[in-house]
Design a protein around this motif. Structure first.
Motif, mmCIF file in Angstrom:
data_model
loop_
_atom_site.group_PDB
_atom_site.id
_atom_site.type_symbol
_atom_site.label_atom_id
_atom_site.label_comp_id
_atom_site.label_asym_id
_atom_site.label_seq_id
_atom_site.Cartn_x
_atom_site.Cartn_y
_atom_site.Cartn_z
ATOM 1 N N ASN A 279 30.688 0.820 55.499
ATOM 2 C CA ASN A 279 31.059 1.035 54.092
ATOM 3 C C ASN A 279 31.910 2.308 53.940
ATOM 4 O OD1 ASN A 279 31.017 1.720 51.270
ATOM 5 N ND2 ASN A 279 29.251 0.361 51.045
ATOM 6 N N LYS A 280 33.112 2.150 53.426
ATOM 7 C CA LYS A 280 34.074 3.260 53.379
ATOM 8 C C LYS A 280 33.580 4.427 52.538
ATOM 9 C CE LYS A 280 39.036 4.055 53.208
ATOM 10 N NZ LYS A 280 40.372 3.433 53.021
ATOM 11 N N SER A 281 32.750 4.169 51.555
ATOM 12 C CA SER A 281 32.250 5.249 50.702
ATOM 13 C C SER A 281 31.298 6.179 51.450
ATOM 14 C CB SER A 281 31.546 4.668 49.466
ATOM 15 O OG SER A 281 30.370 3.959 49.839
ATOM 16 N N TRP A 282 30.891 5.788 52.665
ATOM 17 C CA TRP A 282 29.969 6.614 53.441
ATOM 18 C C TRP A 282 30.680 7.508 54.460
ATOM 19 C CZ3 TRP A 282 26.471 2.012 55.392
ATOM 20 C CH2 TRP A 282 25.882 1.369 54.286
ATOM 21 N N TRP A 283 31.926 7.260 54.721
ATOM 22 C CA TRP A 283 32.614 7.919 55.828
ATOM 23 C C TRP A 283 32.504 9.451 55.733
ATOM 24 C CZ3 TRP A 283 37.879 5.008 56.883
ATOM 25 C CH2 TRP A 283 37.599 3.657 57.136
ATOM 26 N N GLY A 284 32.020 10.056 56.802
ATOM 27 C CA GLY A 284 31.918 11.512 56.880
ATOM 28 C C GLY A 284 30.717 12.100 56.153
ATOM 29 N N VAL A 285 29.850 11.261 55.590
ATOM 30 C CA VAL A 285 28.671 11.725 54.848
ATOM 31 C C VAL A 285 27.457 11.715 55.778
ATOM 32 C CG1 VAL A 285 27.277 11.400 52.762
ATOM 33 C CG2 VAL A 285 29.699 10.746 52.770
ATOM 34 N N ARG A 286 26.493 12.668 55.547
ATOM 35 C CA ARG A 286 25.363 12.789 56.453
ATOM 36 C C ARG A 286 24.031 12.895 55.703
ATOM 37 N NH1 ARG A 286 26.490 13.980 61.651
ATOM 38 N NH2 ARG A 286 24.301 14.560 61.883
ATOM 39 N N ASP A 287 22.975 12.605 56.448
ATOM 40 C CA ASP A 287 21.583 12.900 56.090
ATOM 41 C C ASP A 287 21.201 12.447 54.670
ATOM 42 O OD1 ASP A 287 21.326 14.011 58.655
ATOM 43 O OD2 ASP A 287 22.154 15.908 57.961
ATOM 44 N N ASP A 288 20.524 13.338 53.919
ATOM 45 C CA ASP A 288 20.004 12.946 52.610
ATOM 46 C C ASP A 288 21.107 12.492 51.662
ATOM 47 O OD1 ASP A 288 17.469 13.536 53.460
ATOM 48 O OD2 ASP A 288 17.395 15.519 52.526
ATOM 49 N N GLN A 289 22.260 13.145 51.763
ATOM 50 C CA GLN A 289 23.381 12.774 50.899
ATOM 51 C C GLN A 289 23.820 11.338 51.185
ATOM 52 O OE1 GLN A 289 26.733 15.423 51.192
ATOM 53 N NE2 GLN A 289 27.946 14.317 49.672
ATOM 54 N N LEU A 290 23.816 10.972 52.468
ATOM 55 C CA LEU A 290 24.187 9.607 52.846
ATOM 56 C C LEU A 290 23.110 8.614 52.418
ATOM 57 C CD1 LEU A 290 25.974 7.542 54.249
ATOM 58 C CD2 LEU A 290 24.963 8.218 56.450
ATOM 59 N N SER A 291 21.845 8.978 52.611
ATOM 60 C CA SER A 291 20.751 8.084 52.200
ATOM 61 C C SER A 291 20.814 7.804 50.709
ATOM 62 C CB SER A 291 19.400 8.721 52.547
ATOM 63 O OG SER A 291 19.225 8.784 53.949
ATOM 64 N N LYS A 292 21.133 8.848 49.924
ATOM 65 C CA LYS A 292 21.235 8.691 48.480
ATOM 66 C C LYS A 292 22.420 7.810 48.107
ATOM 67 C CE LYS A 292 21.446 11.366 44.194
ATOM 68 N NZ LYS A 292 21.492 12.736 43.594
ATOM 69 N N ALA A 293 23.567 8.056 48.763
ATOM 70 C CA ALA A 293 24.774 7.279 48.454
ATOM 71 C C ALA A 293 24.601 5.808 48.828
ATOM 72 C CB ALA A 293 25.974 7.873 49.185
ATOM 73 N N ALA A 294 23.906 5.560 49.936
ATOM 74 C CA ALA A 294 23.744 4.189 50.427
ATOM 75 C C ALA A 294 22.561 3.472 49.798
ATOM 76 C CB ALA A 294 23.598 4.200 51.944
ATOM 77 N N GLY A 295 21.614 4.275 49.278
ATOM 78 C CA GLY A 295 20.391 3.669 48.776
ATOM 79 C C GLY A 295 19.528 3.145 49.912
ATOM 80 N N ILE A 296 19.638 3.798 51.089
ATOM 81 C CA ILE A 296 18.909 3.369 52.283
ATOM 82 C C ILE A 296 18.204 4.590 52.879
ATOM 83 C CG2 ILE A 296 19.118 2.404 54.613
ATOM 84 C CD1 ILE A 296 21.726 1.039 53.649
ATOM 85 N N LYS A 297 16.910 4.495 53.102
ATOM 86 C CA LYS A 297 16.151 5.620 53.651
ATOM 87 C C LYS A 297 16.529 5.886 55.113
ATOM 88 C CE LYS A 297 12.017 5.009 50.774
ATOM 89 N NZ LYS A 297 10.543 4.766 50.801
ATOM 90 N N GLY A 298 16.427 7.155 55.500
ATOM 91 C CA GLY A 298 16.549 7.525 56.914
ATOM 92 C C GLY A 298 17.952 7.592 57.477
ATOM 93 N N CYS A 299 18.967 7.593 56.637
ATOM 94 C CA CYS A 299 20.336 7.679 57.157
ATOM 95 C C CYS A 299 20.562 9.032 57.830
ATOM 96 C CB CYS A 299 21.358 7.484 56.040
ATOM 97 S SG CYS A 299 21.430 5.793 55.403
ATOM 98 N N ILE A 300 21.278 9.021 58.942
ATOM 99 C CA ILE A 300 21.567 10.239 59.702
ATOM 100 C C ILE A 300 23.021 10.654 59.542
ATOM 101 C CG2 ILE A 300 21.601 11.314 61.991
ATOM 102 C CD1 ILE A 300 19.383 9.321 62.797
ATOM 103 N N PHE A 301 23.929 9.696 59.730
ATOM 104 C CA PHE A 301 25.350 10.021 59.595
ATOM 105 C C PHE A 301 26.175 8.739 59.514
ATOM 106 C CE2 PHE A 301 25.219 8.868 63.985
ATOM 107 C CZ PHE A 301 26.505 8.471 64.332
#
Length: 328
Positions: A279-301
């Motif tokens: 998903n292009k909206s995630w590119w370069g995003v990490r950790d909690d910020q990515l989990s929040k943007a994706a709506g998916i728990k446990g995202c790392i990068f």
């Protein structure tokens, strides 16, 4: 038994050719005769890279004559027409003796089926021998002007062993040739061992993952591997065999404890251009910020180009793949 090749400056192709021949029982203890004298070469049982003659029946394997245009595909058409590089002496020896060499070098405990042997034969050619053929015959890697030079490849390292033109050393070049064979052997043996012991066992895992892809997601476009191993080449080969070319978009695999990766399948095994990126909206995003943007728990990068991302769980990695599959 005697193996003949030319004297003077040696090159990687005849060094590799001689090394391969000496792995065979009939040439294991053969003397290597380095000369351009036709009379001396006539006493040899097999001759490589000298003599201006290619005749398999007579065991003469030179490639320098004007009329020589043979490739692996022309001499072994059953392998397909993809091999278009003119053979060097290394390629000629590998063409006719490569499978027997591989049988001799196979690690103990690895019994290769005829299909396995054919796969390994092609991969070893593609990953080391073809390079020797191309360099010795002056075939450029690209039609464009290279942006930089590579001076540390195997052919260059072998060439450096030759005495320099202004060297005052009285070194015995025949003895240095033996050192060159030892250098070549390290690279060749590594390549053979890798494809037999590491690369080949991964094939069955990839095939199983492809067969189970519909259980992972209804689209059939996501595969899951339980661990990290070399899967890309197998995926492309097996897609071709199973009539699934281009279908798999994401691969999920366990990287380490509490770390799963979701990787977008590239358009080619060594490319970073993907069939469908994360998903292009995630590119370069990490950790909690990515989990929040994706709506998916446990995202790392998520990598800045979207070719790979990470999650702490398999469930999370799968959710990232499904989300990306449906993203515009």
């Amino acid at each position: 038994m005697k193996i003949g090749t030319h004297d003077g400056v040696f090159h990687c192709d005849e060094v590799l050719a001689c090394f391969m021949l000496k792995q065979l029982p009939e040439y294991k203890d053969a003397e290597i005769v380095r000369s351009r004298d036709p009379e001396k070469l006539s006493t040899c049982d097999i001759v490589v890279d000298v003599g201006a003659e290619f005749d398999h029946q007579k065991k003469r394997y030179d490639h320098h004559q004007r009329e020589f245009k043979e490739t692996l595909s022309t001499l072994r058409p059953e392998l397909g027409d993809k091999y278009k590089i003119k053979l060097s002496s290394a390629g000629l020896v590998y063409t006719f003796y490569g499978e027997d060499v591989l049988k001799q070098l196979a690690p103990k405990g690895h019994l290769l089926t005829s299909e396995d042997l054919r796969l390994i034969y092609k991969k070893v050619y593609e990953n080391i021998v073809e390079e020797m053929d191309a360099i010795d015959n002056g075939v450029p890697m690209t039609d464009d002007k290279p942006r930089y030079k590579i001076r540390t490849h195997l052919s260059a390292r072998v060439h450096r062993l030759n005495p320099e033109w202004n060297s005052q050393s009285n070194s015995n070049v025949d003895e240095i040739f033996v050192k060159a064979m030892a250098l070549v052997s390290e690279e060749f043996l590594y390549t053979v061992n890798y494809f037999i012991s590491v690369w080949l066992p991964a094939r069955d895992y990839v095939k199983s993952a492809l067969e189970e892809r519909s259980e992972v997601h209804e689209s059939g476009e996501i595969v899951v591997f339980k661990e990290r191993f070399p899967w890309k080449e197998h995926l492309f080969d097996l897609e071709q065999e199973l009539g699934l070319v281009g279908e798999i978009k994401f691969a999920i695999f366990n990287d380490k404890i509490d770390s799963w990766r979701v990787q977008a399948v590239p358009v080619e095994p060594n490319s970073f251009v993907t069939r469908k990126p994360l998903n292009k909206s995630w590119w370069g995003v990490r950790d909690d910020q990515l989990s929040k943007a994706a709506g998916i728990k446990g995202c790392i990068f998520c990598h800045s180009t979207g070719f790979i991302g990470g999650n702490t769980t398999k469930t999370g990695a799968l959710a990232m793949a499904i989300n990306s599959l449906n993203a515009v």
